[in-house]
Design an enzyme around this catalytic site. Structure first.
Site, PDB file in Angstrom:
ATOM      1  N   SER A   6       0.842  -1.206   0.000  1.00 16.86           N
ATOM      2  CA  SER A   6       0.000   0.000   0.000  1.00 16.86           C
ATOM      3  C   SER A   6       0.875   1.253   0.000  1.00 16.86           C
ATOM      4  CB  SER A   6      -0.906  -0.005   1.233  1.00 16.86           C
ATOM      5  OG  SER A   6      -1.533   1.261   1.321  1.00 16.86           O
ATOM      6  N   HIS A  31      -1.062  -1.178  -4.333  1.00 14.01           N
ATOM      7  CA  HIS A  31      -2.356  -0.814  -3.742  1.00 14.01           C
ATOM      8  C   HIS A  31      -2.412   0.683  -3.432  1.00 14.01           C
ATOM      9  CE1 HIS A  31      -5.995  -2.032  -1.446  1.00 14.01           C
ATOM     10  NE2 HIS A  31      -5.641  -1.092  -0.576  1.00 14.01           N
ATOM     11  N   ASP A  33      -4.826   3.608  -1.622  1.00 11.92           N
ATOM     12  CA  ASP A  33      -5.953   3.910  -0.741  1.00 11.92           C
ATOM     13  C   ASP A  33      -6.412   5.332  -0.986  1.00 11.92           C
ATOM     14  OD1 ASP A  33      -6.266   1.483   0.824  1.00 11.92           O
ATOM     15  OD2 ASP A  33      -4.217   1.892   1.478  1.00 11.92           O
ATOM     16  N   MET A  35      -8.853   8.219  -0.138  1.00  9.70           N
ATOM     17  CA  MET A  35      -9.715   8.622   0.986  1.00  9.70           C
ATOM     18  C   MET A  35     -10.286  10.011   0.743  1.00  9.70           C
ATOM     19  SD  MET A  35      -7.326   7.393   4.117  1.00  9.70           S
ATOM     20  CE  MET A  35      -6.564   5.760   4.116  1.00  9.70           C
ATOM     21  N   HIS A  64      -8.275   1.170  -4.217  1.00 11.99           N
ATOM     22  CA  HIS A  64      -9.287   0.937  -3.182  1.00 11.99           C
ATOM     23  C   HIS A  64      -9.924   2.280  -2.834  1.00 11.99           C
ATOM     24  CE1 HIS A  64      -9.870  -0.307   1.359  1.00 11.99           C
ATOM     25  NE2 HIS A  64     -11.012  -0.094   0.745  1.00 11.99           N
ATOM     26  N   MET A  66     -12.049   4.510  -0.745  1.00 11.37           N
ATOM     27  CA  MET A  66     -12.722   4.720   0.542  1.00 11.37           C
ATOM     28  C   MET A  66     -13.410   6.066   0.445  1.00 11.37           C
ATOM     29  SD  MET A  66      -9.828   3.202   2.997  1.00 11.37           S
ATOM     30  CE  MET A  66      -8.646   3.292   1.686  1.00 11.37           C
ATOM     31  N   MET A 135     -11.775  -5.875   4.939  1.00 15.02           N
ATOM     32  CA  MET A 135     -11.069  -4.871   5.745  1.00 15.02           C
ATOM     33  C   MET A 135     -10.852  -5.451   7.141  1.00 15.02           C
ATOM     34  SD  MET A 135     -10.295  -2.351   3.904  1.00 15.02           S
ATOM     35  CE  MET A 135      -9.556  -1.426   5.257  1.00 15.02           C
ATOM     36  N   GLY A 140      -9.171   4.037   6.918  1.00 17.34           N
ATOM     37  CA  GLY A 140      -8.859   5.443   7.140  1.00 17.34           C
ATOM     38  C   GLY A 140      -7.406   5.713   7.480  1.00 17.34           C
ATOM     39  N   PHE A 141      -6.734   4.713   8.045  1.00 14.57           N
ATOM     40  CA  PHE A 141      -5.363   4.945   8.484  1.00 14.57           C
ATOM     41  C   PHE A 141      -4.512   3.694   8.315  1.00 14.57           C
ATOM     42  CE2 PHE A 141      -8.348   7.494  10.857  1.00 14.57           C
ATOM     43  CZ  PHE A 141      -7.828   8.781  10.704  1.00 14.57           C
ATOM     44  N   GLY A 142      -3.250   3.922   7.967  1.00  8.46           N
ATOM     45  CA  GLY A 142      -2.297   2.814   7.976  1.00  8.46           C
ATOM     46  C   GLY A 142      -1.829   2.561   9.403  1.00  8.46           C
ATOM     47  N   GLY A 143      -1.173   1.432   9.608  1.00  7.89           N
ATOM     48  CA  GLY A 143      -0.515   1.169  10.885  1.00  7.89           C
ATOM     49  C   GLY A 143      -1.420   0.789  12.035  1.00  7.89           C
ATOM     50  N   ASP A 173      -6.926  -6.580   3.962  1.00  9.00           N
ATOM     51  CA  ASP A 173      -6.340  -5.240   4.014  1.00  9.00           C
ATOM     52  C   ASP A 173      -6.392  -4.674   5.427  1.00  9.00           C
ATOM     53  OD1 ASP A 173      -5.493  -2.664   3.484  1.00  9.00           O
ATOM     54  OD2 ASP A 173      -7.084  -2.198   2.045  1.00  9.00           O
ATOM     55  N   GLY A 174      -5.196  -4.477   6.003  1.00  5.27           N
ATOM     56  CA  GLY A 174      -5.111  -3.781   7.282  1.00  5.27           C
ATOM     57  C   GLY A 174      -4.494  -4.617   8.387  1.00  5.27           C
ATOM     58  N   GLY A 175      -3.403  -4.102   8.950  1.00  4.68           N
ATOM     59  CA  GLY A 175      -2.791  -4.753  10.109  1.00  4.68           C
ATOM     60  C   GLY A 175      -2.078  -6.063   9.818  1.00  4.68           C
ATOM     61  N   GLY A 195       0.995  -2.168   4.220  1.00  7.01           N
ATOM     62  CA  GLY A 195       1.545  -0.830   4.088  1.00  7.01           C
ATOM     63  C   GLY A 195       2.730  -0.629   5.013  1.00  7.01           C
ATOM     64  N   SER A 196       2.420  -0.347   6.285  1.00  3.48           N
ATOM     65  CA  SER A 196       3.485  -0.017   7.234  1.00  3.48           C
ATOM     66  C   SER A 196       4.483  -1.161   7.378  1.00  3.48           C
ATOM     67  CB  SER A 196       2.872   0.360   8.592  1.00  3.48           C
ATOM     68  OG  SER A 196       1.909  -0.583   8.987  1.00  3.48           O
TER      69      SER A 196
HETATM   70  C1  DX5 Z   1      -6.597   1.383   5.603  1.00  5.43           C
HETATM   71  C2  DX5 Z   1      -6.102   1.056   4.212  1.00  5.43           C
HETATM   72  C3  DX5 Z   1      -4.992   0.081   4.149  1.00  5.43           C
HETATM   73  C4  DX5 Z   1      -3.744   0.500   4.804  1.00  5.43           C
HETATM   74  C5  DX5 Z   1      -3.030  -0.725   5.274  1.00  5.43           C
HETATM   75  O1  DX5 Z   1      -7.526   2.394   5.520  1.00  5.43           O
HETATM   76  O2  DX5 Z   1      -7.147   0.530   3.450  1.00  5.43           O
HETATM   77  O3  DX5 Z   1      -4.718  -0.308   2.818  1.00  5.43           O
HETATM   78  O4  DX5 Z   1      -2.923   1.236   3.935  1.00  5.43           O
HETATM   79  O5  DX5 Z   1      -2.003  -0.296   6.054  1.00  5.43           O
HETATM   80  P1  DX5 Z   1      -1.288  -1.208   7.115  1.00  5.43           P
HETATM   81  O6  DX5 Z   1      -0.723  -2.389   6.376  1.00  5.43           O
HETATM   82  O7  DX5 Z   1      -0.236  -0.302   7.664  1.00  5.43           O
HETATM   83  O8  DX5 Z   1      -2.329  -1.607   8.112  1.00  5.43           O
HETATM   84 ZN    ZN Z   2      -6.715  -0.443   1.130  1.00  4.20          ZN
END
Ligand code: DX5
Ligand code: ZN
Length: 214
Positions: A6, A31, A33, A35, A64, A66, A135, A140-143, A173-175, A195-196
Site C-alpha cells: 500500500s 495498492h 488507498d 480517501m 481501493h 474509501m 477490511m 482510514g489509516f495505515g498502521g 487489508d489492514g494490520g 503498508g506499514s
Molecule cells: C486502511 C487502508 C490500508 C492500509 C493498510 O484504511 O485501506 O490499505 O494502507 O495499512 P497497514 O498495512 O499499515 O495496516
Molecule cells: Zn486499502
C-alpha cells in the site's frame, strides 16, 4: 500469495525510488488507498499520484476507493491507470450497477467490506466481483492493529464465494504482519495488502518475499 504493497505508507518525497523498489520485488499489484474525508476521517491522494506511479511501473494498480459515491469517478480512475477498482459495499446504493460499470470498462471489480459488514453482504454480487476485499481494520489509516475477528470473516467470505461458484480473489487489508499472515492465509486469503509492514522495514523486499512465499 499475491502481495499488494500500500502506497499510503510509502515515502511520498521519494515515490520514484519506492516504486522502483516495488518493481524489483515480488509484489504483484500496487495498492492505492483513496480517501475522501467523508467516508473515512482522513484524506490521502488522488489522480496525480496514481498517474505518476503509472508512468514508473508496469505492475497493475489496485485502487481501493474509501469514498462516498464512487460511481462518479469510475471513468477517471480507468483513465488514471487502475487495473483493479474496489468500492466499499457501505458506500454504494447501487453496488451491482457500479460493479458492472467497472467491468465494462475493462477493469477488475472489487467489493470491500468494513469490519462490521457481514460476509453475507456479498451474496448477490459474488458472481460479478473479481475481488472480495476484507477490511481487517476500520478504514482510514495505515498502521492499525489487525482485528482478530477477521480470521472468521475471511473464512466465511471464502465459503460464500465457493458456494456461489465465484472466481473472486479474497484480499485482506489492514494490520497484516509477518506473525499473523500465515493464519490469514489459512483462513482463506489469496492476496494481502500491507503498508506499514513493508515500507517501514529496513529491507522491504525481504518482507515482500516472505509474504509472497506463504
Ligand atoms: C486502511 C487502508 C490500508 C492500509 C493498510 O484504511 O485501506 O490499505 O494502507 O495499512 P497497514 O498495512 O499499515 O495496516
Ligand atoms: Zn486499502
Amino acid at each position: 500469495m499475491l502481495i499488494a504493497p500500500s502506497i499510503l505508507s510509502a515515502d511520498m518525497a521519494n515515490l520514484k525510488a519506492e516504486v522502483d523498489m516495488l518493481n524489483a520485488s515480488a509484489a504483484e499489484w500496487i495498492h492505492f488507498d483513496i480517501m475522501d474525508g467523508v467516508f473515512v476521517p482522513n484524506l490521502s491522494f488522488g489522480f496525480p499520484v496514481l498517474e505518476a506511479v503509472r508512468r514508473c511501473t508496469g505492475k497493475p494498480l489496485d485502487v481501493h476507493l474509501m469514498m462516498v459515491q464512487p460511481e462518479r469517478y469510475v471513468e477517471r480512475f480507468k483513465a488514471a491507470g487502475a487495473a483493479v477498482l474496489t468500492v466499499q459495499y457501505e458506500a454504494c446504493t447501487h453496488l451491482h450497477r457500479v460493479l458492472e460499470h467497472i467491468k465494462k470498462l475493462g477493469m477488475k471489480a472489487g467489493v470491500a467490506l468494513n469490519p462490521h459488514t457481514p460476509a453475507g453482504a456479498l451474496e448477490e454480487v459474488a458472481q460479478l466481483a473479481d475481488v472480495a476485499l476484507v477490511m481487517s481494520v476500520n478504514p482510514g489509516f495505515g498502521g492499525q492493529a489487525f482485528i482478530e475477528s477477521s480470521y472468521g470473516k475471511i473464512s466465511r467470505v471464502r465459503e460464500l464465494l465457493l458456494k456461489k461458484n465465484s472466481p473472486a480473489a479474497v484480499e485482506v487489508d489492514g494490520g497484516v504482519t509477518l506473525a499473523n499472515a500465515p493464519q490469514i492465509k489459512a483462513a482463506g486469503a489469496d492476496a494481502l495488502v500491507a503498508g506499514s509492514l513493508i515500507f517501514t522495514a529496513p529491507r522491504p523486499q525481504e518482507v515482500i518475499d516472505k509474504l509472497a512465499a506463504l
